[in-house]
Design a protein around this motif. Structure first.
Motif, PDB file in Angstrom:
ATOM      1  N   THR B 211       0.841  -1.211   0.000  1.00 51.39           N
ATOM      2  CA  THR B 211       0.000   0.000   0.000  1.00 51.39           C
ATOM      3  C   THR B 211       0.870   1.253   0.000  1.00 51.39           C
ATOM      4  N   HIS B 215       1.095   3.917  -3.089  1.00 49.69           N
ATOM      5  CA  HIS B 215       0.749   5.317  -2.838  1.00 49.69           C
ATOM      6  C   HIS B 215       1.858   6.227  -3.359  1.00 49.69           C
ATOM      7  N   ARG B 216       3.095   5.860  -3.098  1.00 52.73           N
ATOM      8  CA  ARG B 216       4.223   6.680  -3.554  1.00 52.73           C
ATOM      9  C   ARG B 216       4.289   6.710  -5.082  1.00 52.73           C
ATOM     10  N   GLU B 217       4.091   5.564  -5.713  1.00 49.94           N
ATOM     11  CA  GLU B 217       4.146   5.497  -7.174  1.00 49.94           C
ATOM     12  C   GLU B 217       3.036   6.358  -7.784  1.00 49.94           C
ATOM     13  N   ALA B 218       1.835   6.244  -7.214  1.00 51.08           N
ATOM     14  CA  ALA B 218       0.697   6.983  -7.768  1.00 51.08           C
ATOM     15  C   ALA B 218       0.924   8.493  -7.656  1.00 51.08           C
ATOM     16  N   ARG B 219       1.566   8.911  -6.563  1.00 48.46           N
ATOM     17  CA  ARG B 219       1.814  10.339  -6.348  1.00 48.46           C
ATOM     18  C   ARG B 219       2.741  10.900  -7.422  1.00 48.46           C
ATOM     19  N   ASN B 220       3.691  10.054  -7.896  1.00 50.05           N
ATOM     20  CA  ASN B 220       4.666  10.518  -8.883  1.00 50.05           C
ATOM     21  C   ASN B 220       4.186  10.336 -10.318  1.00 50.05           C
ATOM     22  N   ASP B 221       3.021   9.742 -10.490  1.00 49.21           N
ATOM     23  CA  ASP B 221       2.588   9.369 -11.832  1.00 49.21           C
ATOM     24  C   ASP B 221       1.454  10.230 -12.350  1.00 49.21           C
ATOM     25  N   ARG B 222       1.543  11.533 -12.150  1.00 43.95           N
ATOM     26  CA  ARG B 222       0.500  12.402 -12.699  1.00 43.95           C
ATOM     27  C   ARG B 222       0.783  12.574 -14.186  1.00 43.95           C
ATOM     28  N   ARG B 253       6.223   6.194 -18.410  1.00 44.01           N
ATOM     29  CA  ARG B 253       7.155   7.159 -17.836  1.00 44.01           C
ATOM     30  C   ARG B 253       8.309   7.445 -18.800  1.00 44.01           C
TER      31      ARG B 253
END
Lengths: 87, 343
Positions: B211, B215-222, B253
């Motif tokens: 989790t 969360h960290r990956e999703a934050r960087n994947d805008r 990416r």
């Protein structure tokens, strides 16, 4: 699982794997170099190491070997697909 | 990185990794065997072997599943990822020893084929006391067999990295089957349910790690909206020399590298195992993938000869000190003149 169904499942798996092992030995000896140039001249240890996987994935490898495929396919992802589209 | 297959590309790091695995497995088996013998003095040698291999395989599986998210949370742990496949194959070998012992112990003495006996042990799927938990264990072992047998780089190339990675996500199917196997096995056992407690802690640990990492990956994947002609990757000076900033565009990416006064952009996806190139660094003029050391030239996206790997490249430009990337990828290996910073 009912005994009859269990017999059928075990028999089918055994047949698939026996055919796979027979194919895998031939593939490791000769076929692997035909479908992947990186296997050309590879040592016996590498060839033995791929036997279990070849025994499991033999339909795919048999298809590639029979089709005369000279190299593995290149992966597909969003960037590679976009790069192939006309600009 | 090699242009000819070898059984194992040994190097000092892999040797050290494998020595550590061997020590951990030997210690784990010894501790689990001693613990079983102490907690259950009436246990036979077969029971001790069954439980020690089960516990050791269970701990190893949790280690294997923890490495991915741990490395996404802290890059200093990347060396753990380098030889994770050897850890996975070792886990499979210990699990296979447990499976073979169980089949010999419980299914090899009768008239029926041992595997038929295994599949027909119980048909009562609605009762916790008679649930056929051994079938769940066999399913898990079947998945692990496929993964171990296809762990060599030959299979990565033959199946391609995305297909290989999807196949190897089957480890989560194996994990779910093992949860069922251990939980119902413990319910039907008279021994202290150490494995069930251990599994409970393991489930919480893995769920938390995954989790946090997601969360960290999703934050960087805008992702940049479609139709944007040039993507702003921020100030060039903010990218450390030899390192990259990652932006998300065209469905994937992009790694934007600065090396000296030059800036180049390549697809972030390493062709070997789809490792994150943008988390690597430039060494000797090449981007080095942080996972297994595959190399690519930043201006062409191609591996140096005799290697043949190549990733898509992107046009870059610098305006007022900020890097802009054209989000339309070019064919893998296409040379693009690097954008240059004003001296």
């Amino acid at each position: 699982m009912p005994p009859l169904l269990a017999d059928i499942v075990v028999g089918a798996v055994q047949t698939y794997l026996l055919a796979g092992v027979a194919f895998a030995l031939a593939f490791a000896a000769r076929g692997v170099s035909r479908i992947d140039p990186m296997a050309e001249g590879a040592a016996l240890a590498f060839r033995l190491l791929i036997v279990p996987g070849a025994a499991l994935c033999w339909p795919l490898l048999l298809f590639r070997w029979a089709a005369g495929s000279m190299a593995p396919p290149v992966e597909s992802n969003a960037h590679r697909r976009a790069a192939r589209r006309p600009r | 990185m090699s242009h000819r297959y070898r059984a194992v590309g040994w190097n000092p790091q892999k040797l050290a990794y494998d020595r550590t695995i061997a020590l951990a497995v030997t210690s784990g088996l010894g501790i689990a065997a001693a613990g079983t013998a102490v907690l259950n003095p009436a246990a036979t040698l077969e029971t001790i072997l069954l439980r020690s291999t089960a516990l050791t395989a269970l701990v190893l599986l949790h280690a294997v599943l923890s490495i991915g998210p741990l490395c996404r949370l802290d890059r200093r742990l990347l060396p753990l990822l380098y030889n994770r496949r050897h850890l996975g194959v070792t886990m499979f070998l210990v699990a296979a020893a447990h499976g073979v012992l169980a089949i010999v112990q419980f299914h090899a003495g009768g008239d029926a084929h041992p595997l038929v006996s295994l599949l027909t042990t119980s048909r009562d799927w609605s009762s916790a006391e008679r649930f056929p938990f051994q079938i769940a264990g066999a399913l898990a072992l079947g998945v692990l067999v496929v993964m171990a047998a296809t762990s060599h780089d030959f299979w990565l190339r033959t199946l391609t990295a995305p297909v290989w990675k999807t196949l190897h996500m089957g480890v989560y199917v194996a994990y779910a089957a093992i949860v069922v196997h251990v939980a119902f096995g413990a319910l039907q056992s008279e021994a202290p349910p150490a494995a069930a407690w251990l599994l409970g802690v393991g489930i919480v640990w893995l769920a938390t790690l995954h989790t946090l990492a997601a969360h960290r990956e999703a934050r960087n994947d805008r992702s940049v909206p479609a139709g944007v002609s040039w993507v702003d990757a921020g100030p060039a000076a903010a990218i450390p020399d030899g390192r990259a900033r990652i932006v998300c565009a065209a469905g994937e990416r992009i790694a934007v590298f600065r090396y000296g006064t030059q800036v180049s952009a390549v697809s972030n996806v390493c062709q070997h195992q789809n490792g994150p190139l943008g988390e690597g660094k430039i060494v000797g003029g090449c981007i080095v993938c942080p996972w297994h050391g595959f190399e690519y030239r930043p201006d062409t996206g191609a591996s140096p000869p005799p290697f043949t790997e190549a990733v898509p490249t992107f046009r870059t430009r610098i305006v007022d000190g900020r890097v802009f990337v054209d989000p339309r990828p070019l064919s893998p290996g296409t040379w693009i003149e690097p954008a240059r910073l004003e001296p």
